[in-house]
Design a protein around this motif. Structure first.
Motif, PDB file in Angstrom:
ATOM      1  N   LEU A   1       0.869  -1.173   0.000  1.00 47.39           N
ATOM      2  CA  LEU A   1       0.000   0.000   0.000  1.00 47.39           C
ATOM      3  C   LEU A   1       0.903   1.219   0.000  1.00 47.39           C
ATOM      4  O   LEU A   1       1.792   1.354   0.845  1.00 47.39           O
ATOM      5  CB  LEU A   1      -0.904   0.005   1.238  1.00 47.39           C
ATOM      6  N   ALA A   2       0.696   2.120  -0.966  1.00 52.76           N
ATOM      7  CA  ALA A   2       1.585   3.264  -1.122  1.00 52.76           C
ATOM      8  C   ALA A   2       0.780   4.556  -1.242  1.00 52.76           C
ATOM      9  O   ALA A   2      -0.335   4.574  -1.773  1.00 52.76           O
ATOM     10  CB  ALA A   2       2.467   3.086  -2.360  1.00 52.76           C
ATOM     11  N   TYR A   3       1.378   5.621  -0.718  1.00 52.96           N
ATOM     12  CA  TYR A   3       0.803   6.967  -0.862  1.00 52.96           C
ATOM     13  C   TYR A   3       1.915   7.916  -1.305  1.00 52.96           C
ATOM     14  O   TYR A   3       3.057   7.838  -0.842  1.00 52.96           O
ATOM     15  CB  TYR A   3       0.232   7.482   0.456  1.00 52.96           C
ATOM     16  N   ASN A   4       1.588   8.803  -2.224  1.00 55.75           N
ATOM     17  CA  ASN A   4       2.520   9.871  -2.570  1.00 55.75           C
ATOM     18  C   ASN A   4       1.746  11.085  -3.061  1.00 55.75           C
ATOM     19  O   ASN A   4       0.609  10.968  -3.521  1.00 55.75           O
ATOM     20  CB  ASN A   4       3.547   9.416  -3.623  1.00 55.75           C
ATOM     21  N   MET A   5       2.363  12.233  -2.906  1.00 60.72           N
ATOM     22  CA  MET A   5       1.802  13.464  -3.449  1.00 60.72           C
ATOM     23  C   MET A   5       2.703  13.951  -4.564  1.00 60.72           C
ATOM     24  O   MET A   5       3.930  13.990  -4.400  1.00 60.72           O
ATOM     25  CB  MET A   5       1.699  14.546  -2.372  1.00 60.72           C
ATOM     26  N   ARG A   6       2.117  14.283  -5.679  1.00 59.43           N
ATOM     27  CA  ARG A   6       2.872  14.790  -6.817  1.00 59.43           C
ATOM     28  C   ARG A   6       2.452  16.228  -7.099  1.00 59.43           C
ATOM     29  O   ARG A   6       1.271  16.567  -6.974  1.00 59.43           O
ATOM     30  CB  ARG A   6       2.658  13.923  -8.067  1.00 59.43           C
ATOM     31  N   ILE A   7       3.429  17.040  -7.485  1.00 54.14           N
ATOM     32  CA  ILE A   7       3.118  18.416  -7.843  1.00 54.14           C
ATOM     33  C   ILE A   7       3.441  18.623  -9.320  1.00 54.14           C
ATOM     34  O   ILE A   7       4.359  18.015  -9.868  1.00 54.14           O
ATOM     35  CB  ILE A   7       3.888  19.428  -6.979  1.00 54.14           C
ATOM     36  N   SER A   8       2.644  19.464  -9.969  1.00 58.97           N
ATOM     37  CA  SER A   8       2.848  19.806 -11.376  1.00 58.97           C
ATOM     38  C   SER A   8       2.826  21.322 -11.491  1.00 58.97           C
ATOM     39  O   SER A   8       1.802  21.958 -11.225  1.00 58.97           O
ATOM     40  CB  SER A   8       1.750  19.173 -12.247  1.00 58.97           C
ATOM     41  N   ARG A   9       3.966  21.883 -11.870  1.00 59.50           N
ATOM     42  CA  ARG A   9       4.084  23.335 -11.934  1.00 59.50           C
ATOM     43  C   ARG A   9       3.471  23.880 -13.224  1.00 59.50           C
ATOM     44  O   ARG A   9       3.640  23.281 -14.289  1.00 59.50           O
ATOM     45  CB  ARG A   9       5.562  23.756 -11.854  1.00 59.50           C
ATOM     46  N   PRO A  10       2.807  25.023 -13.168  1.00 58.29           N
ATOM     47  CA  PRO A  10       2.287  25.633 -14.396  1.00 58.29           C
ATOM     48  C   PRO A  10       3.438  26.082 -15.289  1.00 58.29           C
ATOM     49  O   PRO A  10       4.468  26.570 -14.801  1.00 58.29           O
ATOM     50  CB  PRO A  10       1.467  26.821 -13.885  1.00 58.29           C
ATOM     51  N   ASN A  11       3.259  25.925 -16.602  1.00 57.41           N
ATOM     52  CA  ASN A  11       4.311  26.344 -17.527  1.00 57.41           C
ATOM     53  C   ASN A  11       4.186  27.832 -17.851  1.00 57.41           C
ATOM     54  O   ASN A  11       3.265  28.517 -17.408  1.00 57.41           O
ATOM     55  CB  ASN A  11       4.278  25.489 -18.799  1.00 57.41           C
ATOM     56  N   ILE A  12       5.123  28.331 -18.643  1.00 49.81           N
ATOM     57  CA  ILE A  12       5.183  29.761 -18.914  1.00 49.81           C
ATOM     58  C   ILE A  12       3.950  30.251 -19.665  1.00 49.81           C
ATOM     59  O   ILE A  12       3.486  31.377 -19.462  1.00 49.81           O
ATOM     60  CB  ILE A  12       6.480  30.111 -19.697  1.00 49.81           C
ATOM     61  N   THR A  13       3.383  29.407 -20.548  1.00 42.19           N
ATOM     62  CA  THR A  13       2.174  29.814 -21.271  1.00 42.19           C
ATOM     63  C   THR A  13       1.025  30.056 -20.305  1.00 42.19           C
ATOM     64  O   THR A  13       0.248  31.003 -20.460  1.00 42.19           O
ATOM     65  CB  THR A  13       1.784  28.735 -22.294  1.00 42.19           C
ATOM     66  N   MET A  14       0.915  29.202 -19.297  1.00 44.27           N
ATOM     67  CA  MET A  14      -0.157  29.356 -18.316  1.00 44.27           C
ATOM     68  C   MET A  14       0.068  30.561 -17.408  1.00 44.27           C
ATOM     69  O   MET A  14      -0.893  31.168 -16.939  1.00 44.27           O
ATOM     70  CB  MET A  14      -0.263  28.088 -17.470  1.00 44.27           C
ATOM     71  N   LEU A  15       1.332  30.918 -17.165  1.00 48.21           N
ATOM     72  CA  LEU A  15       1.651  31.987 -16.220  1.00 48.21           C
ATOM     73  C   LEU A  15       1.756  33.369 -16.857  1.00 48.21           C
ATOM     74  O   LEU A  15       1.443  34.376 -16.220  1.00 48.21           O
ATOM     75  CB  LEU A  15       2.988  31.680 -15.526  1.00 48.21           C
ATOM     76  N   SER A  16       2.201  33.424 -18.083  1.00 49.03           N
ATOM     77  CA  SER A  16       2.565  34.705 -18.694  1.00 49.03           C
ATOM     78  C   SER A  16       1.399  35.684 -18.771  1.00 49.03           C
ATOM     79  O   SER A  16       0.338  35.359 -19.302  1.00 49.03           O
ATOM     80  CB  SER A  16       3.124  34.480 -20.098  1.00 49.03           C
ATOM     81  N   PRO A  17       1.585  36.922 -18.270  1.00 49.02           N
ATOM     82  CA  PRO A  17       0.525  37.926 -18.367  1.00 49.02           C
ATOM     83  C   PRO A  17       0.466  38.600 -19.744  1.00 49.02           C
ATOM     84  O   PRO A  17      -0.371  39.474 -19.962  1.00 49.02           O
ATOM     85  CB  PRO A  17       0.920  38.940 -17.291  1.00 49.02           C
ATOM     86  N   TYR A  18       1.357  38.193 -20.663  1.00 45.64           N
ATOM     87  CA  TYR A  18       1.344  38.763 -22.011  1.00 45.64           C
ATOM     88  C   TYR A  18      -0.024  38.539 -22.657  1.00 45.64           C
ATOM     89  O   TYR A  18      -0.541  37.421 -22.678  1.00 45.64           O
ATOM     90  CB  TYR A  18       2.432  38.123 -22.866  1.00 45.64           C
ATOM     91  N   VAL A  19      -0.625  39.594 -23.168  1.00 47.72           N
ATOM     92  CA  VAL A  19      -1.964  39.536 -23.766  1.00 47.72           C
ATOM     93  C   VAL A  19      -1.833  39.393 -25.272  1.00 47.72           C
ATOM     94  O   VAL A  19      -1.302  40.287 -25.955  1.00 47.72           O
ATOM     95  CB  VAL A  19      -2.786  40.784 -23.410  1.00 47.72           C
ATOM     96  N   ASP A  20      -2.274  38.290 -25.800  1.00 49.12           N
ATOM     97  CA  ASP A  20      -2.271  38.050 -27.238  1.00 49.12           C
ATOM     98  C   ASP A  20      -3.509  38.701 -27.842  1.00 49.12           C
ATOM     99  O   ASP A  20      -4.638  38.275 -27.583  1.00 49.12           O
ATOM    100  CB  ASP A  20      -2.267  36.537 -27.512  1.00 49.12           C
ATOM    101  N   GLN A  21      -3.295  39.744 -28.647  1.00 51.85           N
ATOM    102  CA  GLN A  21      -4.392  40.486 -29.257  1.00 51.85           C
ATOM    103  C   GLN A  21      -4.408  40.306 -30.770  1.00 51.85           C
ATOM    104  O   GLN A  21      -4.954  41.152 -31.495  1.00 51.85           O
ATOM    105  CB  GLN A  21      -4.255  41.970 -28.918  1.00 51.85           C
ATOM    106  N   SER A  22      -3.818  39.207 -31.254  1.00 54.01           N
ATOM    107  CA  SER A  22      -3.769  38.981 -32.697  1.00 54.01           C
ATOM    108  C   SER A  22      -5.164  38.796 -33.295  1.00 54.01           C
ATOM    109  O   SER A  22      -5.379  39.077 -34.472  1.00 54.01           O
ATOM    110  CB  SER A  22      -2.894  37.757 -32.997  1.00 54.01           C
ATOM    111  N   ASP A  23      -6.111  38.324 -32.503  1.00 49.05           N
ATOM    112  CA  ASP A  23      -7.501  38.213 -32.934  1.00 49.05           C
ATOM    113  C   ASP A  23      -8.257  39.425 -32.397  1.00 49.05           C
ATOM    114  O   ASP A  23      -8.337  39.623 -31.183  1.00 49.05           O
ATOM    115  CB  ASP A  23      -8.117  36.918 -32.393  1.00 49.05           C
ATOM    116  N   PRO A  24      -8.828  40.276 -33.271  1.00 52.45           N
ATOM    117  CA  PRO A  24      -9.495  41.499 -32.797  1.00 52.45           C
ATOM    118  C   PRO A  24     -10.748  41.239 -31.966  1.00 52.45           C
ATOM    119  O   PRO A  24     -11.247  42.146 -31.309  1.00 52.45           O
ATOM    120  CB  PRO A  24      -9.845  42.238 -34.099  1.00 52.45           C
ATOM    121  N   THR A  25     -11.242  40.011 -31.970  1.00 55.23           N
ATOM    122  CA  THR A  25     -12.455  39.697 -31.203  1.00 55.23           C
ATOM    123  C   THR A  25     -12.160  38.905 -29.936  1.00 55.23           C
ATOM    124  O   THR A  25     -13.086  38.576 -29.194  1.00 55.23           O
ATOM    125  CB  THR A  25     -13.443  38.893 -32.070  1.00 55.23           C
ATOM    126  N   ALA A  26     -10.895  38.602 -29.688  1.00 50.21           N
ATOM    127  CA  ALA A  26     -10.576  37.738 -28.541  1.00 50.21           C
ATOM    128  C   ALA A  26      -9.218  38.091 -27.967  1.00 50.21           C
ATOM    129  O   ALA A  26      -8.323  38.569 -28.669  1.00 50.21           O
ATOM    130  CB  ALA A  26     -10.609  36.272 -28.957  1.00 50.21           C
TER     131      ALA A  26
END
Length: 325
Positions: free
Chosen positions: A129-154
């Protein structure tokens, strides 16, 4: 556009017996991960190209991780016990050289426990019987505050307030090892209450905004099976499969999805005359579930013939792949 990633790892481990039945392992690990990404956009008027700095992007992302762990192991007759604790600290820095993104810095730590209790049933089998906790860090795409405005509607952008995903995993494991059979059966439960998911909403200007949040509860109950049968000296048959019930829920989005999903591979390895090795596999996977729907499954067969030469220094293979409807 181009991306470049450089990783350096430094590690030190220490192990010592504390008594006849008790031992300890400890160590430290330091990872330096540097990522650069550069994308250039130009406006063209006749033969003149002009750099569009607002649409271009050039940034540097450094991700330093320092981890330390300690694990105690004890063994008493047919019982074995392991318990460990790991601490990981992460420093993330993002600097925008070109583009409208904002520089940001993250600094956080995580305690990661683990434990394992096993019992020897015989010389060839055990259960645990085993227990473990795993963590997964968010990548740069998920974190970056850069706003992509290439689509004028989104608009699309990341979220610097994201936390690491934390998954708690409980496994009941049975192992069997004999000259003819090798078997691993794992009944598992996985619980993640802060899974990262992208989501969209309309703002006051009527623009569709897409970003990320720790907004999903992901619970899975499943059975993994690996079975290897050495039927003869030259024949080996393998089965590797997984069956799981997935339950996904997001109170923030008022959405949920659930269902059964599985994947199975059945394989045959046969040694033919002239030392030619035949390998044949049948693979099938059902649809898998996401919060907002599912991905389609697949079915296919794959086979190969392999012959080695020069005392296994050179090999020649012929492979075939065929999808099944």
């Amino acid at each position: 556009a181009h991306n470049n990633t450089v990783e350096h790892t430094f590690q030190a481990d220490y192990a010592t017996p504390l008594s006849k039945t008790l031992s300890m392992d400890a160590g430290m690990k330091y990872i330096l991960l540097n990522n650069t990404s550069k994308s250039e956009f130009y406006t063209v008027a006749g033969d003149v190209r002009t750099l569009d700095a607002g649409s271009s992007l050039d940034y540097k992302h450094s991700n330093d991780i320092l981890a330390g762990y300690a694990e105690l192991s004890a063994k008493l007759k047919k019982w074995s016990l392991k318990g460990g604790l790991r601490y990981e600290h992460t420093w993330q820095n993002v600097k925008y050289i070109t583009g409208v993104g904002e520089n940001f810095h993250l600094n956080y730590g995580n305690l990661v426990p683990s434990g394992n209790l096993s019992y020897t049933l015989s010389e060839a089998s055990n259960i645990g019987l085993a227990y473990n906790m795993r963590i997964s860090r968010p990548n740069i795409t998920m974190l970056s505050p850069y706003v992509d405005q290439s689509d004028p509607t989104a608009l699309s952008y990341g979220n610097t307030n994201l936390d690491c995903e934390k998954s708690h995993n409980i496994n009941l494991v049975y192992n069997l090892f004999t000259p003819k059979w090798m078997m691993n059966l794992t009944l598992r439960e996985s619980i993640c209450n802060n899974a990262i998911e992208s989501y969209s909403f309309y703002d006051a200007k009527g623009l569709l905004n897409t970003t990320y949040g720790n907004i999903v509860k992901n619970h899975q109950t499943g059975l993994n099976a690996y079975i290897n049968w050495n039927a003869t000296k030259n024949t080996r048959i393998m089965l590797n499969g997984d069956l799981a019930y997935v339950d996904l829920k997001s109170n923030a989005l008022e959405m949920s999805n659930s269902g059964w999903q599985s994947n199975v591979m059945l394989g045959l390895q046969q040694t033919l005359p002239l030392n030619i090795r035949l390998s044949a596999n049948v693979m099938t996977a059902t649809k898998s579930y996401t919060l907002q729907g599912n991905t389609s499954g697949h079915n296919f067969v794959m086979g190969s013939l392999t012959r080695t030469f020069l005392h296994d220094r050179l090999s020649l293979s012929v492979m075939a792949f065929m999808p099944l409807d």
